[in-house]
Write an enzyme that holds these catalytic residues in place. Structure first.
Site: not given
Length: 731
Positions: A418, A461
């Site tokens: 990431k 999310h």
């Protein structure tokens, strides 16, 4: 009398009064106290004024006919009551209040004049009940118009004649299917069932309704008020075998679907069973009796607050920072074309955004784009799918992200990967474009360190599958700024999903508390408890599936990797539990979950069938001499383990409102929707009771049930989560 505050009154040359309902300041008509007052006055005028030969009721809103009762304005007297419910005098007051609408509509259908209804759009709940009280119904011919009685979806039942008129129009058995499931019907379906009399072009419905009134001066009598009335499908009598079988089967099916947890469906069954065997005036009182019982119980108030009021407020931007101009996303950069990334790309393209879908290989990126064609191609025609596909641009080149005004990454759940991805993106588009991470567990504050402007970094999310799951969890890192929050919320509004806003922590709110349900289930398994008992206890307490099935669906392997990453991050502070041992053993057995066809369950090859793995009992045997606990004990552990973790999230500041906590729990991991969510449920149980149970469980099963100090303090003061929130807003 002419017009009222909510209804325009117009009497034509034929003596037909056109009553056009148009609530000021409302996007959709709803039944509120003012409308009831105005309509009651006009019904009285209709009955007493000889110059009026009949009436047509319609809507002045382009949005539709009427959406039902004003749930925000209803007083749910039982909400949050942890005692034995209202006393007799209070119940009588509630009954009188809820019966007023039933009486008003009964006055309408017995006013002695023909009344038609011109339904120009959706008619739901009380809106449809107003129409059913009219003697003739014409609905506009449009496939998107919905007619239905969906009250059961928020813990209620139709309370303005719906449980009595609908069975008398379409028959008891088909009516129950619509009432108990809260299903809607199209105009053509309504016509076929006899719920409406005519389907016509929208610009003709008022004229056709007036024509019927003019042609039927004696038409002001409902079928059920006529001596020769017969129920479609056979008489409503306990002596009719078909009628009795309908309720025997209906009760069994309702218990199966609800595990007996929801009050509304059983109130509907009782109201229909009793009321359809009685004259209409008595039947309506029966309906109001059951409706009043629902209103007096906390369940309906909790469900309406979470599933309707809080949900609508969240979707309208309740948590959006003030003073920031709208930040609509035009071009989205979607990093990662796996199942999550592909799903996000699809819903974004459907919302009209251009999407740059980036992955390591062109094959993977193209596969991500094909996800849209595969999913939408099953439901939409090719000519409608193609424009959506044209907005998705697969690539492997970070340079193609130039011009994107919002970035979401859904790459592998590894901090180093990431970080590298974040740095590559910033090198192309700069640091001013808001960057969202779809991580499900890694703290946003740590991930934001890879970005030169952490105030522009935020968690977004999603839940799988993206196209079906309604919730998006917005995670605010330590340095996340208000513009990033506004941008993320505006994006969620564009894709028509429900947002909650939480503060940063490991697992945030939903992943953390969802994982607790799974962990307690696997802990029970590790203790040797029968896996079938664990699974059935979870389902029957109101969770969508048992904890072991959930673990299979999200992948045991993923849980193992998250556990390993957490151990690495926390070091000596990490405390292993019985659940860890179970997961490690399953990995050793090569059982990774549904994705490889074997986990806690065995899965049919190429099919959807599954059975619990027969080897579970051997792998996790009962302790010598131990017997399985009672189902109530298993349910108590599964439920209170979630409740205490939710309370910890509140104490730690991960959550700042009970509304976000309840919405996130219900729509994120399916927490017992009939409770209104964990915070509504704790308030209803009473925090003193919650603390008492947790203290016992902590003594019996360990510190994971330990009561947070904040919760103990609130219980001692007699406080509640929603009570405190209301006082905070009022301050």
């Amino acid at each position: 009398m002419t017009s009222t505050e909510t209804i325009t009154y117009d009497l034509d040359a034929d003596g037909i009064a056109l009553l056009t309902i148009d609530l000021p300041g409302q996007s959709m008509n709803v039944i509120n106290q003012q409308l009831q007052t105005d309509m009651s006055a006009l019904i009285g005028k209709l009955a007493s004024d000889d110059a009026i030969k009949g009436a047509v009721i319609t809507s002045g809103k382009a949005s539709g006919f009427m959406a039902g009762a004003d749930l925000k304005g209803m007083n749910f007297s039982g909400g949050g009551d942890s005692g034995g419910g209202p006393d007799k005098s209070k119940m009588a007051t509630i009954f009188d209040a809820v019966f007023a609408l039933n009486k008003m509509l009964r006055d309408l259908e017995t006013c002695g004049k023909p009344v038609a209804c011109a339904i120009n759009g959706l008619a739901l709940g009380g809106g449809l009940e107003v129409a059913l009280a009219c003697h003739y119904r014409v609905v506009a011919d449009h496939p998107k118009i919905a007619l239905g009685l969906p009250e059961v979806m928020v813990g209620l039942m139709p309370g303005a004649g719906g449980t009595q008129r609908l069975p008398r129009l379409m028959g008891v058995q088909p009516a129950l299917m619509y009432l108990i499931q809260g299903k809607n019907m199209s105009p053509q379906e309504a016509l076929g069932f006899g719920v409406v009399h005519e389907v016509a072009p929208a610009d003709q419905i008022v004229a056709k309704a007036k024509a019927w009134v003019k042609a039927n001066p004696a038409g002001g009598v409902q079928p059920w008020d006529q001596k020769k009335f017969k129920f479609p499908g056979g008489p409503a009598s306990a002596m009719n075998p078909g009628f009795a079988q309908t309720f025997i089967g209906g009760t069994a099916m309702t218990i199966k679907q609800t595990s007996g947890n929801m009050n509304g469906p059983f109130a509907i069954l009782s109201s229909v069973y009793e009321g359809t065997q009685l004259p209409m005036d008595t039947a309506l009182r029966i309906e109001s009796k059951y409706f009043a019982k629902l209103v007096a119980d906390p369940q309906a108030g909790n469900m309406i607050r979470s599933l309707f009021v809080s949900k609508q407020a969240a979707e309208k931007g309740a948590r959006r920072p003030e003073g920031i101009a709208p930040m609509k996303t035009q071009k989205l950069g979607m990093l990662g074309a796996g199942m999550m990334g592909a799903g996000i790309a699809m819903v974004s393209a459907r919302a009209g955004m251009d999407v740059v879908l980036l992955d390591r290989t062109m094959e993977a990126a193209e596969k991500g784009k094909n996800y849209t064609s595969d999913k939408l191609g099953k439901r939409m025609s090719a000519d409608k799918v193609q424009p959506i596909l044209d907005r998705i641009h697969p690539t492997t080149d970070f340079a193609d992200l130039a011009g994107c005004d919002f970035i979401i990454e859904a790459v592998f759940e590894d901090r180093d990967i990431k970080r590298e991805t974040t740095e590559k993106v910033e090198a192309v588009i700069g640091a001013d474009v808001i960057f969202g991470s779809n991580t499900s567990t890694l703290p946003i504050t740590g991930l934001a360190k890879a970005h030169s402007k952490p105030e522009n970094f935020i968690g977004v999310h999603f839940f799988s599958p993206v196209e079906k799951m309604p919730l998006v969890e917005i995670i605010v890192g330590e340095k996340t700024g208000p513009e990033a929050i506004a941008k993320a919320l505006d994006y969620v509004a564009q894709i028509r999903k429900t947002p909650i806003v939480v503060n940063d922590s490991r697992g945030f709110y939903t992943s953390r508390c969802f994982g607790i349900y799974v962990q307690e289930g696997t802990t029970l398994l590790g203790e040797g408890v029968n896996p079938a008992l664990i699974e059935n206890a979870g389902k029957h307490m109101g969770m969508p599936v048992g904890p072991l099935a959930v673990s299979d669906e999200v992948s045991i392997e993923l849980g193992y990797k998250v556990m390993q990453q957490t151990k690495k991050d926390m070091g000596d502070a990490y405390k292993s539990g019985a659940a860890d041992t179970v997961v490690e053993k399953m990995m050793d057995e090569g059982r990774h979950g549904r994705k490889n066809g074997k986990g806690y369950y065995d899965y049919e090859e190429g099919g959807r069938g599954k059975v619990l793995w027969p080897g579970l009992r051997e792998a996790f045997p009962a302790k010598d001499g131990a017997v399985d606990p009672q189902v109530e004990e298993v349910q108590e552990r599964l439920k209170f383990r979630q409740l205490v973790e939710c309370a910890r999230c509140f104490e730690e500041g991960v959550l700042t409102t009970p509304e976000d906590g309840d919405l996130g729990a219900i729509f994120g991991w399916g927490f017992m929707p009939f409770t209104g969510g964990p915070f509504s449920h704790m308030d209803t149980l009473g925090l003193e009771h919650v603390v008492r149970v947790l203290d016992r469980l902590a003594q019996e099963h360990g510190e994971r049930f330990a009561v947070p100090q904040m919760l103990r303090d609130m219980a001692e003061k007699g406080e509640s989560f929603y009570g405190n929130a209301a006082r905070k807003r009022a301050a």
